[in-house]
Design a protein around this motif. Sequence first.
Motif, PDB file in Angstrom:
ATOM      1  N   GLY A  52      29.749   2.776  25.151  1.00 21.79           N
ATOM      2  CA  GLY A  52      28.556   2.686  24.318  1.00 21.79           C
ATOM      3  C   GLY A  52      28.378   3.944  23.498  1.00 21.79           C
ATOM      4  O   GLY A  52      29.341   4.485  22.953  1.00 21.79           O
ATOM      5  N   ILE A  53      27.161   4.458  23.415  1.00 23.23           N
ATOM      6  CA  ILE A  53      26.827   5.593  22.569  1.00 23.23           C
ATOM      7  C   ILE A  53      26.454   6.787  23.435  1.00 23.23           C
ATOM      8  O   ILE A  53      25.620   6.687  24.334  1.00 23.23           O
TER       9      ILE A  53
ATOM     10  N   GLY B 230      20.459  15.798  24.859  1.00 22.88           N
ATOM     11  CA  GLY B 230      21.520  14.825  24.612  1.00 22.88           C
ATOM     12  C   GLY B 230      21.111  13.465  25.162  1.00 22.88           C
ATOM     13  O   GLY B 230      20.351  13.365  26.129  1.00 22.88           O
ATOM     14  N   TYR B 231      21.607  12.388  24.550  1.00 24.50           N
ATOM     15  CA  TYR B 231      21.146  11.057  24.956  1.00 24.50           C
ATOM     16  C   TYR B 231      22.276  10.034  24.901  1.00 24.50           C
ATOM     17  O   TYR B 231      23.319  10.251  24.279  1.00 24.50           O
ATOM     18  N   GLY B 232      22.065   8.930  25.568  1.00 29.04           N
ATOM     19  CA  GLY B 232      23.073   7.877  25.590  1.00 29.04           C
ATOM     20  C   GLY B 232      22.474   6.508  25.800  1.00 29.04           C
ATOM     21  O   GLY B 232      21.402   6.347  26.388  1.00 29.04           O
ATOM     22  N   ARG B 233      23.192   5.516  25.274  1.00 29.23           N
ATOM     23  CA  ARG B 233      22.938   4.093  25.547  1.00 29.23           C
ATOM     24  C   ARG B 233      24.301   3.486  25.823  1.00 29.23           C
ATOM     25  O   ARG B 233      25.145   3.412  24.932  1.00 29.23           O
ATOM     26  N   PHE B 234      24.541   3.040  27.036  1.00 31.33           N
ATOM     27  CA  PHE B 234      25.885   2.599  27.395  1.00 31.33           C
ATOM     28  C   PHE B 234      25.816   1.676  28.608  1.00 31.33           C
ATOM     29  O   PHE B 234      24.787   1.554  29.264  1.00 31.33           O
ATOM     30  N   TYR B 235      26.952   1.024  28.880  1.00 32.65           N
ATOM     31  CA  TYR B 235      27.011   0.248  30.115  1.00 32.65           C
ATOM     32  C   TYR B 235      28.178   0.724  30.961  1.00 32.65           C
ATOM     33  O   TYR B 235      29.131   1.339  30.465  1.00 32.65           O
ATOM     34  N   ILE B 236      28.100   0.458  32.255  1.00 34.91           N
ATOM     35  CA  ILE B 236      29.164   0.811  33.191  1.00 34.91           C
ATOM     36  C   ILE B 236      29.466  -0.405  34.059  1.00 34.91           C
ATOM     37  O   ILE B 236      28.597  -1.249  34.322  1.00 34.91           O
ATOM     38  N   ASN B 237      30.716  -0.516  34.470  1.00 37.36           N
ATOM     39  CA  ASN B 237      31.105  -1.514  35.466  1.00 37.36           C
ATOM     40  C   ASN B 237      30.951  -0.878  36.850  1.00 37.36           C
ATOM     41  O   ASN B 237      31.395   0.259  37.060  1.00 37.36           O
ATOM     42  N   VAL B 238      30.340  -1.594  37.773  1.00 41.51           N
ATOM     43  CA  VAL B 238      30.061  -1.030  39.092  1.00 41.51           C
ATOM     44  C   VAL B 238      30.500  -1.995  40.181  1.00 41.51           C
ATOM     45  O   VAL B 238      30.696  -3.190  39.936  1.00 41.51           O
ATOM     46  N   THR B 239      30.627  -1.452  41.371  1.00 45.05           N
ATOM     47  CA  THR B 239      30.931  -2.268  42.550  1.00 45.05           C
ATOM     48  C   THR B 239      29.620  -2.656  43.232  1.00 45.05           C
ATOM     49  O   THR B 239      28.800  -1.781  43.534  1.00 45.05           O
ATOM     50  N   PRO B 240      29.378  -3.946  43.449  1.00 45.40           N
ATOM     51  CA  PRO B 240      28.139  -4.346  44.122  1.00 45.40           C
ATOM     52  C   PRO B 240      27.971  -3.608  45.458  1.00 45.40           C
ATOM     53  O   PRO B 240      28.929  -3.457  46.212  1.00 45.40           O
ATOM     54  N   GLY B 241      26.772  -3.130  45.696  1.00 45.50           N
ATOM     55  CA  GLY B 241      26.485  -2.433  46.944  1.00 45.50           C
ATOM     56  C   GLY B 241      26.851  -0.960  46.949  1.00 45.50           C
ATOM     57  O   GLY B 241      26.534  -0.251  47.902  1.00 45.50           O
ATOM     58  N   SER B 242      27.529  -0.482  45.882  1.00 43.99           N
ATOM     59  CA  SER B 242      27.884   0.939  45.829  1.00 43.99           C
ATOM     60  C   SER B 242      26.668   1.767  45.430  1.00 43.99           C
ATOM     61  O   SER B 242      25.673   1.251  44.938  1.00 43.99           O
TER      62      SER B 242
END
Length: 346
Positions: free
Chosen positions: A272-273, A188-200
């Motif tokens: 994303g995908i 299985g595969y993916g191309r996506f983005y995530i929102n993150v907390t800096p330093g996490s």
Amino acid sequence: MATLRAANNASTTLASAITASATTLTVAPGTGAEFVSLAAGEYFVITVTSAGSGLTNEIMQVTAVSGDTFTVTRAQEGSAAQAWSAADIIQNLMTAGQLDTIEDQINTIDGQIATLNNEVATLQAELPPKWTRSLLFTASVGTHTGTFPSDCTYVWIQCSGGGGGGASGFGGDPSVTPVSGAGGGAGGYGRFYINVTPGSSWTVTVGDGGAGGSANAQQSGGNGFTTSVSWSTGGVQLTGGQGGIWNSSVSSSGGQGGGTTINPGSTGGPLGILNAGGWGTDGQLGTYVFTGNGGAGLFPTGGRAGAGHGEDAGTNGCGGGGGYSGITGQAAAGGNGAPGFCEMWY
């Protein structure tokens, strides 16, 4: 809202007199065609003028046309309904009311454009910016940990589970029908983005590919292993592809592509995908040896079927090719599935 229509230089006369309360009128024979045809919800404006004095007039809206008969709404734009005689003049002229209608429609369109622009701006604010920064991480097989940089609020990720290995094949002997190996499925595969907390923190585990079936054992290919990505508010698993399945009595089944799972309660993505990997193709039982190719995943190069040995998958996450042999009594190993991978950019 009704739609205003118009015809250039349309002019005629009344075919017969009408009273001040009439809601239909008939124009000179054959001249109705000079005016615009109307669909439901459309209208045009006419001005009726006295043929005798040329001074008295009434503005009407025409809401339907049937040949030379008009259906009309009387006394428009401050004019008074009155009786009219045969041969009085009817024209499709521009009026102040029509200009006001056009202006109102332009203002409505301007408002709609402004609303759309605001909606586009809102959507653009929600999308990730152009990816102009650096590669944060690229992973080999194994578990890796780290923290997001202090200026990092979003991350682009592409990743895949490991590909399944191809099944082995057997050239047959006097008592055994030849068997060609099936291809392994892609991870299985993916191309996506995530929102993150800096330093996490983040953790990535990259799954290995499955081994091809052994020539000595006449066996199925090994299953690929799961790749997982986790961050402080969520995670994703990309399972490995299934190995090509050995079967000595019927045609062998290609390995199923691996799937994807989002951790329950994940926030901040993924957006994303996320796709299942491609299946390996089936091998065949019989005199004519047809073997299975490895499934394709994020990249399109699964292992090709091979005489004597199925080819290993060419790129990360793809399935290995099945083996086949045209030589009596000789077995052929399946190709290895390719390991998964993970890349993160910010």
